[in-house]
Design a protein around this motif. Structure first.
Motif, PDB file in Angstrom:
ATOM      1  N   HIS A  13      39.068  41.957  45.767  1.00 31.74           N
ATOM      2  CA  HIS A  13      38.887  42.452  47.141  1.00 31.74           C
ATOM      3  C   HIS A  13      39.423  43.874  47.348  1.00 31.74           C
ATOM      4  N   ALA A  14      40.408  44.277  46.559  1.00 35.84           N
ATOM      5  CA  ALA A  14      41.031  45.592  46.736  1.00 35.84           C
ATOM      6  C   ALA A  14      40.125  46.744  46.332  1.00 35.84           C
ATOM      7  N   ALA A  15      39.042  46.448  45.626  1.00 40.43           N
ATOM      8  CA  ALA A  15      38.250  47.534  45.031  1.00 40.43           C
ATOM      9  C   ALA A  15      36.760  47.452  45.354  1.00 40.43           C
ATOM     10  N   ALA A  33      22.672  48.833  37.043  1.00 41.89           N
ATOM     11  CA  ALA A  33      23.964  48.309  37.485  1.00 41.89           C
ATOM     12  C   ALA A  33      23.800  46.851  37.914  1.00 41.89           C
ATOM     13  N   VAL A  34      24.560  45.970  37.278  1.00 40.91           N
ATOM     14  CA  VAL A  34      24.559  44.550  37.612  1.00 40.91           C
ATOM     15  C   VAL A  34      25.881  44.281  38.327  1.00 40.91           C
ATOM     16  N   ASP A  35      25.861  44.348  39.636  1.00 41.70           N
ATOM     17  CA  ASP A  35      27.063  44.201  40.449  1.00 41.70           C
ATOM     18  C   ASP A  35      27.227  42.730  40.813  1.00 41.70           C
ATOM     19  N   ILE A  36      28.247  42.082  40.256  1.00 45.11           N
ATOM     20  CA  ILE A  36      28.424  40.654  40.480  1.00 45.11           C
ATOM     21  C   ILE A  36      29.499  40.338  41.531  1.00 45.11           C
ATOM     22  N   GLY A  37      29.857  41.364  42.319  1.00 45.62           N
ATOM     23  CA  GLY A  37      30.706  41.111  43.483  1.00 45.62           C
ATOM     24  C   GLY A  37      32.185  41.121  43.191  1.00 45.62           C
ATOM     25  N   PRO A  38      32.903  40.723  44.226  1.00 46.25           N
ATOM     26  CA  PRO A  38      32.541  40.101  45.497  1.00 46.25           C
ATOM     27  C   PRO A  38      32.032  41.112  46.522  1.00 46.25           C
ATOM     28  N   THR A  39      31.539  40.582  47.633  1.00 48.50           N
ATOM     29  CA  THR A  39      30.985  41.455  48.668  1.00 48.50           C
ATOM     30  C   THR A  39      31.740  41.383  49.985  1.00 48.50           C
ATOM     31  N   THR A  40      32.635  40.425  50.129  1.00 52.17           N
ATOM     32  CA  THR A  40      33.395  40.291  51.377  1.00 52.17           C
ATOM     33  C   THR A  40      34.868  40.570  51.126  1.00 52.17           C
ATOM     34  N   PRO A  41      35.590  41.044  52.138  1.00 50.56           N
ATOM     35  CA  PRO A  41      36.961  41.523  51.930  1.00 50.56           C
ATOM     36  C   PRO A  41      38.050  40.446  51.868  1.00 50.56           C
ATOM     37  N   VAL A  67      35.321  47.046  35.468  1.00 52.31           N
ATOM     38  CA  VAL A  67      36.018  46.128  36.361  1.00 52.31           C
ATOM     39  C   VAL A  67      37.122  46.879  37.088  1.00 52.31           C
ATOM     40  N   LEU A  68      37.390  46.459  38.316  1.00 55.52           N
ATOM     41  CA  LEU A  68      38.363  47.151  39.146  1.00 55.52           C
ATOM     42  C   LEU A  68      39.234  46.159  39.907  1.00 55.52           C
ATOM     43  N   ALA A 105      35.571  50.498  22.828  1.00 56.53           N
ATOM     44  CA  ALA A 105      35.727  49.708  24.053  1.00 56.53           C
ATOM     45  C   ALA A 105      34.360  49.415  24.649  1.00 56.53           C
ATOM     46  N   ASN A 106      34.194  48.187  25.104  1.00 53.54           N
ATOM     47  CA  ASN A 106      32.949  47.815  25.760  1.00 53.54           C
ATOM     48  C   ASN A 106      33.140  47.560  27.249  1.00 53.54           C
ATOM     49  N   MET A 107      34.372  47.723  27.713  1.00 53.00           N
ATOM     50  CA  MET A 107      34.651  47.612  29.140  1.00 53.00           C
ATOM     51  C   MET A 107      35.705  48.633  29.549  1.00 53.00           C
ATOM     52  N   LEU A 108      35.579  49.064  30.782  1.00 57.82           N
ATOM     53  CA  LEU A 108      36.496  50.021  31.395  1.00 57.82           C
ATOM     54  C   LEU A 108      37.095  49.376  32.634  1.00 57.82           C
ATOM     55  N   ALA A 109      38.399  49.496  32.802  1.00 56.51           N
ATOM     56  CA  ALA A 109      39.066  49.017  34.013  1.00 56.51           C
ATOM     57  C   ALA A 109      39.613  50.212  34.787  1.00 56.51           C
ATOM     58  N   LEU A 110      39.488  50.130  36.104  1.00 54.69           N
ATOM     59  CA  LEU A 110      39.953  51.206  36.983  1.00 54.69           C
ATOM     60  C   LEU A 110      40.799  50.621  38.104  1.00 54.69           C
ATOM     61  N   GLY A 111      41.761  51.406  38.567  1.00 58.11           N
ATOM     62  CA  GLY A 111      42.619  51.012  39.679  1.00 58.11           C
ATOM     63  C   GLY A 111      42.194  51.698  40.961  1.00 58.11           C
ATOM     64  N   ALA A 112      41.677  50.938  41.896  1.00 59.93           N
ATOM     65  CA  ALA A 112      41.203  51.510  43.157  1.00 59.93           C
ATOM     66  C   ALA A 112      42.329  52.073  44.009  1.00 59.93           C
TER      67      ALA A 112
END
Length: 149
Positions: A13-15, A33-41, A67-68, A105-112
């Protein structure tokens, strides 16, 4: 790894806002882009979202993943529990390039809560534009893979 230009995105939810902006940005760069959510806060749990995205990459459905969460750390840890995933959290472009070039690396993580949208876009572009160099790095990636056994 699949050769398609499909990339899965997920967050807690934070990102949500940053993830959706990144999804639009990677689409503008020619990725699906395959955005698998979430969509609500509402509060949600980053391990479930990190693992879900990682499974899409590990299965070959998506070539890469982003991923974030608040810091990127927790969701990165969850993603890395899925066999075949090498996910790194980055807050600079140099690290984003290096995790692709040296660690495959096949995935990247970010901090919102750590980086803003402009820097996030630059990090994502650095990650997506880099290729694994192989060679001595291949030996080391094989050693990482062996740890899963």
């Amino acid at each position: 790894m699949t050769e398609t230009r499909r990339i899965v995105l997920s967050s807690d939810h934070a990102a949500i806002d940053l993830r959706q902006a990144i999804a639009a940005h990677v689409a503008s760069l020619g990725w699906e882009a395959v955005d698998i959510g979430p969509t609500t806060p509402e509060s949600t749990h980053y391990p479930a979202h990190g693992a879900a995205a990682a499974r899409r990459v590990a299965s070959g459905d998506c070539r890469l993943g982003i991923v974030l969460c608040g810091t990127g750390q927790g969701i990165m840890m969850a993603a890395n529990k899925v066999e075949g995933i090498r996910c790194g959290v980055c807050s600079d472009t140099f690290s984003a390039r290096m995790i692709r070039q040296h660690n495959d690396a096949n995935m990247l993580a970010l901090g919102a809560r750590v980086i803003g949208e402009g820097l996030a876009f630059e990090i994502v572009e650095a990650f997506l534009s880099a290729d694994f160099e192989g060679g001595r790095h291949g030996t080391r990636v094989d050693m990482i893979r062996a740890l899963e056994d």
